[in-house]
Motif scaffolding. Structure first.
Motif, PDB file in Angstrom:
ATOM      1  N   ASP A   2     -26.714   1.693 -17.123  1.00  0.00           N
ATOM      2  CA  ASP A   2     -28.074   1.705 -16.609  1.00  0.00           C
ATOM      3  C   ASP A   2     -29.052   1.307 -17.706  1.00  0.00           C
ATOM      4  OD1 ASP A   2     -27.417   2.698 -13.996  1.00  0.00           O
ATOM      5  OD2 ASP A   2     -26.999   4.616 -14.948  1.00  0.00           O
ATOM      6  N   GLU A   3     -30.115   0.652 -17.308  1.00  0.00           N
ATOM      7  CA  GLU A   3     -31.162   0.259 -18.250  1.00  0.00           C
ATOM      8  C   GLU A   3     -31.832   1.511 -18.825  1.00  0.00           C
ATOM      9  OE1 GLU A   3     -32.192  -2.765 -19.345  1.00  0.00           O
ATOM     10  OE2 GLU A   3     -30.439  -3.572 -18.310  1.00  0.00           O
ATOM     11  N   PRO A   4     -32.126   1.525 -20.113  1.00  0.00           N
ATOM     12  CA  PRO A   4     -32.752   2.697 -20.732  1.00  0.00           C
ATOM     13  C   PRO A   4     -34.054   3.131 -20.048  1.00  0.00           C
ATOM     14  CG  PRO A   4     -31.984   1.197 -22.422  1.00  0.00           C
ATOM     15  CD  PRO A   4     -31.802   0.493 -21.099  1.00  0.00           C
ATOM     16  N   THR A   5     -34.873   2.176 -19.630  1.00  0.00           N
ATOM     17  CA  THR A   5     -36.131   2.556 -18.968  1.00  0.00           C
ATOM     18  C   THR A   5     -35.857   3.240 -17.635  1.00  0.00           C
ATOM     19  OG1 THR A   5     -36.310   0.323 -18.063  1.00  0.00           O
ATOM     20  CG2 THR A   5     -37.550   0.792 -20.076  1.00  0.00           C
ATOM     21  N   HIS A   6     -34.841   2.782 -16.918  1.00  0.00           N
ATOM     22  CA  HIS A   6     -34.463   3.416 -15.651  1.00  0.00           C
ATOM     23  C   HIS A   6     -33.996   4.850 -15.898  1.00  0.00           C
ATOM     24  CE1 HIS A   6     -32.843   3.932 -11.643  1.00  0.00           C
ATOM     25  NE2 HIS A   6     -31.665   4.225 -12.167  1.00  0.00           N
ATOM     26  N   VAL A   7     -33.174   5.029 -16.914  1.00  0.00           N
ATOM     27  CA  VAL A   7     -32.673   6.365 -17.255  1.00  0.00           C
ATOM     28  C   VAL A   7     -33.821   7.276 -17.657  1.00  0.00           C
ATOM     29  CG1 VAL A   7     -31.204   7.672 -18.840  1.00  0.00           C
ATOM     30  CG2 VAL A   7     -30.405   5.494 -17.908  1.00  0.00           C
ATOM     31  N   ALA A   8     -34.713   6.780 -18.497  1.00  0.00           N
ATOM     32  CA  ALA A   8     -35.846   7.592 -18.958  1.00  0.00           C
ATOM     33  C   ALA A   8     -36.718   8.031 -17.787  1.00  0.00           C
ATOM     34  CB  ALA A   8     -36.677   6.813 -19.968  1.00  0.00           C
ATOM     35  N   ARG A   9     -37.013   7.124 -16.878  1.00  0.00           N
ATOM     36  CA  ARG A   9     -37.827   7.483 -15.706  1.00  0.00           C
ATOM     37  C   ARG A   9     -37.123   8.523 -14.840  1.00  0.00           C
ATOM     38  NH1 ARG A   9     -39.030   1.483 -15.091  1.00  0.00           N
ATOM     39  NH2 ARG A   9     -40.989   1.248 -16.196  1.00  0.00           N
ATOM     40  N   ALA A  10     -35.833   8.347 -14.655  1.00  0.00           N
ATOM     41  CA  ALA A  10     -35.073   9.290 -13.843  1.00  0.00           C
ATOM     42  C   ALA A  10     -35.026  10.675 -14.478  1.00  0.00           C
ATOM     43  CB  ALA A  10     -33.655   8.770 -13.616  1.00  0.00           C
ATOM     44  N   ILE A  12     -37.293  11.952 -16.573  1.00  0.00           N
ATOM     45  CA  ILE A  12     -38.640  12.528 -16.445  1.00  0.00           C
ATOM     46  C   ILE A  12     -38.848  13.053 -15.026  1.00  0.00           C
ATOM     47  CG2 ILE A  12     -41.100  11.958 -16.416  1.00  0.00           C
ATOM     48  CD1 ILE A  12     -40.454  10.061 -18.809  1.00  0.00           C
ATOM     49  N   ARG A  13     -38.421  12.291 -14.034  1.00  0.00           N
ATOM     50  CA  ARG A  13     -38.549  12.724 -12.643  1.00  0.00           C
ATOM     51  C   ARG A  13     -37.725  13.993 -12.397  1.00  0.00           C
ATOM     52  NH1 ARG A  13     -37.407   8.107 -10.573  1.00  0.00           N
ATOM     53  NH2 ARG A  13     -35.216   8.516 -10.159  1.00  0.00           N
ATOM     54  N   ALA A  14     -36.511  14.056 -12.948  1.00  0.00           N
ATOM     55  CA  ALA A  14     -35.642  15.222 -12.767  1.00  0.00           C
ATOM     56  C   ALA A  14     -36.229  16.468 -13.418  1.00  0.00           C
ATOM     57  CB  ALA A  14     -34.257  14.933 -13.347  1.00  0.00           C
ATOM     58  N   ILE A  15     -36.873  16.295 -14.554  1.00  0.00           N
ATOM     59  CA  ILE A  15     -37.500  17.440 -15.233  1.00  0.00           C
ATOM     60  C   ILE A  15     -38.608  18.011 -14.365  1.00  0.00           C
ATOM     61  CG2 ILE A  15     -38.940  18.104 -17.202  1.00  0.00           C
ATOM     62  CD1 ILE A  15     -37.257  16.084 -18.862  1.00  0.00           C
ATOM     63  N   GLY A  16     -39.340  17.131 -13.683  1.00  0.00           N
ATOM     64  CA  GLY A  16     -40.452  17.575 -12.849  1.00  0.00           C
ATOM     65  C   GLY A  16     -40.027  18.203 -11.535  1.00  0.00           C
ATOM     66  N   GLU A  17     -38.812  17.918 -11.086  1.00  0.00           N
ATOM     67  CA  GLU A  17     -38.331  18.464  -9.822  1.00  0.00           C
ATOM     68  C   GLU A  17     -37.674  19.817 -10.056  1.00  0.00           C
ATOM     69  OE1 GLU A  17     -35.675  15.585  -8.185  1.00  0.00           O
ATOM     70  OE2 GLU A  17     -37.256  14.095  -7.901  1.00  0.00           O
ATOM     71  N   TYR A  23     -27.691  13.943 -11.110  1.00  0.00           N
ATOM     72  CA  TYR A  23     -26.693  12.934 -11.441  1.00  0.00           C
ATOM     73  C   TYR A  23     -27.337  11.570 -11.314  1.00  0.00           C
ATOM     74  CZ  TYR A  23     -23.835  16.978 -10.495  1.00  0.00           C
ATOM     75  OH  TYR A  23     -23.315  18.232 -10.504  1.00  0.00           O
ATOM     76  N   LEU A  24     -27.284  10.814 -12.374  1.00  0.00           N
ATOM     77  CA  LEU A  24     -27.893   9.490 -12.397  1.00  0.00           C
ATOM     78  C   LEU A  24     -26.828   8.452 -12.100  1.00  0.00           C
ATOM     79  CD1 LEU A  24     -30.389   7.782 -13.039  1.00  0.00           C
ATOM     80  CD2 LEU A  24     -29.616   7.727 -15.403  1.00  0.00           C
ATOM     81  N   GLY A  25     -27.091   7.615 -11.141  1.00  0.00           N
ATOM     82  CA  GLY A  25     -26.177   6.526 -10.834  1.00  0.00           C
ATOM     83  C   GLY A  25     -25.284   6.829  -9.649  1.00  0.00           C
ATOM     84  N   TRP A  26     -25.078   5.815  -8.819  1.00  0.00           N
ATOM     85  CA  TRP A  26     -24.266   5.992  -7.629  1.00  0.00           C
ATOM     86  C   TRP A  26     -22.813   6.337  -7.945  1.00  0.00           C
ATOM     87  CZ3 TRP A  26     -20.032   3.623  -5.513  1.00  0.00           C
ATOM     88  CH2 TRP A  26     -19.729   3.999  -4.215  1.00  0.00           C
TER      89      TRP A  26
END
Length: 67
Positions: A2-10, A12-17, A23-26
């Motif tokens: 996965d692209e680093p920016t995609h991972v970072a956004r995911a 950050i989103r997971a921390i907020g939820e 789990y990141l990625g299909w």
């Protein structure tokens, strides 16, 4: 991979939820579910890939070692 920016956004989103697991990625999500249903299945499948993993480790070096 996965692209680093995609991972970072995911992340950050997971921390907020509010949730216990993320789990990141299909493929990773599928592996988690399969491992819950059939423990050991993923281990056996990955074990078959061990020669490839070892080849990459020798090629790239591990723990700062060079090959």
């Amino acid at each position: 991979m996965d692209e680093p920016t995609h991972v970072a956004r995911a992340v950050i989103r997971a921390i907020g939820e509010s949730g216990n697991e993320f789990y990141l990625g299909w493929p990773e999500k599928l592996f988690v579910r399969l491992n819950q249903l059939l423990p050991g299945l993923i281990d056996r499948a990955l074990r078959k890939q061990l020669p490839v993993v070892r080849r990459f480790c020798r090629h790239d070096g591990v723990n700062g070692e060079s090959s």
